[in-house]
Design a protein around this motif. Structure first.
Motif, short mmCIF file in Angstrom:
data_model
loop_
_atom_site.label_atom_id
_atom_site.label_comp_id
_atom_site.label_asym_id
_atom_site.label_seq_id
_atom_site.Cartn_x
_atom_site.Cartn_y
_atom_site.Cartn_z
N ARG A 8 0.84 -1.20 0.00
CA ARG A 8 0.00 0.00 0.00
C ARG A 8 0.87 1.25 0.00
O ARG A 8 2.04 1.22 0.36
CB ARG A 8 -0.91 0.01 1.23
N VAL A 9 0.26 2.37 -0.37
CA VAL A 9 0.96 3.65 -0.46
C VAL A 9 0.77 4.44 0.83
O VAL A 9 -0.34 4.53 1.36
CB VAL A 9 0.43 4.46 -1.67
N TYR A 10 1.89 5.00 1.30
CA TYR A 10 1.89 5.84 2.49
C TYR A 10 2.45 7.21 2.12
O TYR A 10 3.32 7.32 1.26
CB TYR A 10 2.77 5.23 3.59
N ARG A 11 1.95 8.24 2.80
CA ARG A 11 2.44 9.60 2.60
C ARG A 11 3.27 9.99 3.81
O ARG A 11 2.82 9.86 4.96
CB ARG A 11 1.27 10.57 2.46
N HIS A 12 4.50 10.46 3.56
CA HIS A 12 5.33 10.99 4.64
C HIS A 12 4.77 12.35 5.03
O HIS A 12 4.24 13.07 4.19
CB HIS A 12 6.78 11.12 4.17
N PHE A 13 4.88 12.71 6.29
CA PHE A 13 4.27 13.96 6.74
C PHE A 13 4.84 15.20 6.06
O PHE A 13 4.21 16.25 6.07
CB PHE A 13 4.35 14.09 8.27
N LYS A 14 6.00 15.07 5.40
CA LYS A 14 6.57 16.21 4.66
C LYS A 14 6.07 16.25 3.23
O LYS A 14 6.41 17.16 2.49
CB LYS A 14 8.09 16.17 4.71
N GLY A 15 5.27 15.22 2.79
CA GLY A 15 4.57 15.32 1.52
C GLY A 15 4.81 14.27 0.47
O GLY A 15 3.99 14.11 -0.42
N ASP A 16 5.92 13.54 0.51
CA ASP A 16 6.18 12.56 -0.55
C ASP A 16 5.49 11.23 -0.27
O ASP A 16 5.09 10.93 0.86
CB ASP A 16 7.69 12.34 -0.71
N TYR A 17 5.37 10.41 -1.34
CA TYR A 17 4.65 9.14 -1.27
C TYR A 17 5.60 7.96 -1.44
O TYR A 17 6.59 8.05 -2.19
CB TYR A 17 3.56 9.09 -2.36
N TYR A 18 5.25 6.86 -0.76
CA TYR A 18 6.09 5.67 -0.72
C TYR A 18 5.22 4.42 -0.78
O TYR A 18 4.13 4.41 -0.22
CB TYR A 18 6.91 5.64 0.57
N PRO A 49 13.16 1.48 10.88
CA PRO A 49 12.54 0.67 11.93
C PRO A 49 11.02 0.83 11.91
O PRO A 49 10.51 1.95 11.76
CB PRO A 49 13.13 1.24 13.23
N MET A 50 10.31 -0.29 12.04
CA MET A 50 8.84 -0.25 11.98
C MET A 50 8.27 0.69 13.02
O MET A 50 7.34 1.44 12.73
CB MET A 50 8.23 -1.63 12.14
N GLU A 51 8.82 0.65 14.23
CA GLU A 51 8.30 1.52 15.29
C GLU A 51 8.37 2.99 14.88
O GLU A 51 7.45 3.76 15.11
CB GLU A 51 9.10 1.29 16.57
N MET A 52 9.46 3.38 14.22
CA MET A 52 9.61 4.76 13.76
C MET A 52 8.67 5.05 12.59
O MET A 52 8.05 6.10 12.52
CB MET A 52 11.05 5.04 13.35
N PHE A 53 8.57 4.11 11.64
CA PHE A 53 7.72 4.28 10.46
C PHE A 53 6.28 4.56 10.86
O PHE A 53 5.61 5.42 10.30
CB PHE A 53 7.80 3.03 9.58
N LEU A 54 5.78 3.83 11.86
CA LEU A 54 4.39 3.93 12.27
C LEU A 54 4.13 4.95 13.38
O LEU A 54 3.01 5.12 13.82
CB LEU A 54 3.89 2.55 12.74
N SER A 55 5.16 5.66 13.80
CA SER A 55 5.03 6.56 14.94
C SER A 55 4.29 7.86 14.58
O SER A 55 4.28 8.29 13.43
CB SER A 55 6.41 6.91 15.49
N PRO A 56 3.72 8.50 15.59
CA PRO A 56 3.09 9.81 15.38
C PRO A 56 4.14 10.87 15.05
O PRO A 56 5.32 10.72 15.41
CB PRO A 56 2.43 10.13 16.72
N VAL A 57 3.73 11.93 14.40
CA VAL A 57 4.60 13.07 14.13
C VAL A 57 4.98 13.72 15.46
O VAL A 57 4.15 13.84 16.36
CB VAL A 57 3.89 14.09 13.21
#
Length: 82
Positions: A8-18, A49-57
């Motif tokens: 699935r596609v995720y958006r980084h809080f700074k704007g880009d997609y992954y 790290p998954m914990e960082m990837f899924l963490s709140p801003v």
């Protein structure tokens, strides 16, 4: 904490997609990492790290960010006619 969805596609809080390609465990520490691909530029693979990837801003560091999570799942609808 949100649930990771592979493929699935995720958006980084700074704007880009992954695109999340998968997960892998570190052979020495056992820590789980997310493998993801940039959907811009060279399309390179990244690891975090998954914990960082899924963490709140971090609201103290980025108080004006609208997104709740560092990487947030995107609901992308098809434009194809059925």
């Amino acid at each position: 904490m949100q649930e990771l969805k592979i493929g699935r596609v995720y958006r980084h809080f700074k704007g880009d997609y992954y695109l999340v390609e998968g997960v892998a465990d570190h052979s020495e520490t056992g820590e789980t990492y997310v493998i993801y691909r940039k959907l811009y530029g060279d399309g390179g693979l990244w690891l975090r790290p998954m914990e960082m990837f899924l963490s709140p801003v971090d609201r103290e560091k980025y108080p004006d960010v609208q997104q709740e999570y560092r990487f947030q799942l995107q609901e992308i609808e098809s434009r194809a006619e059925h």
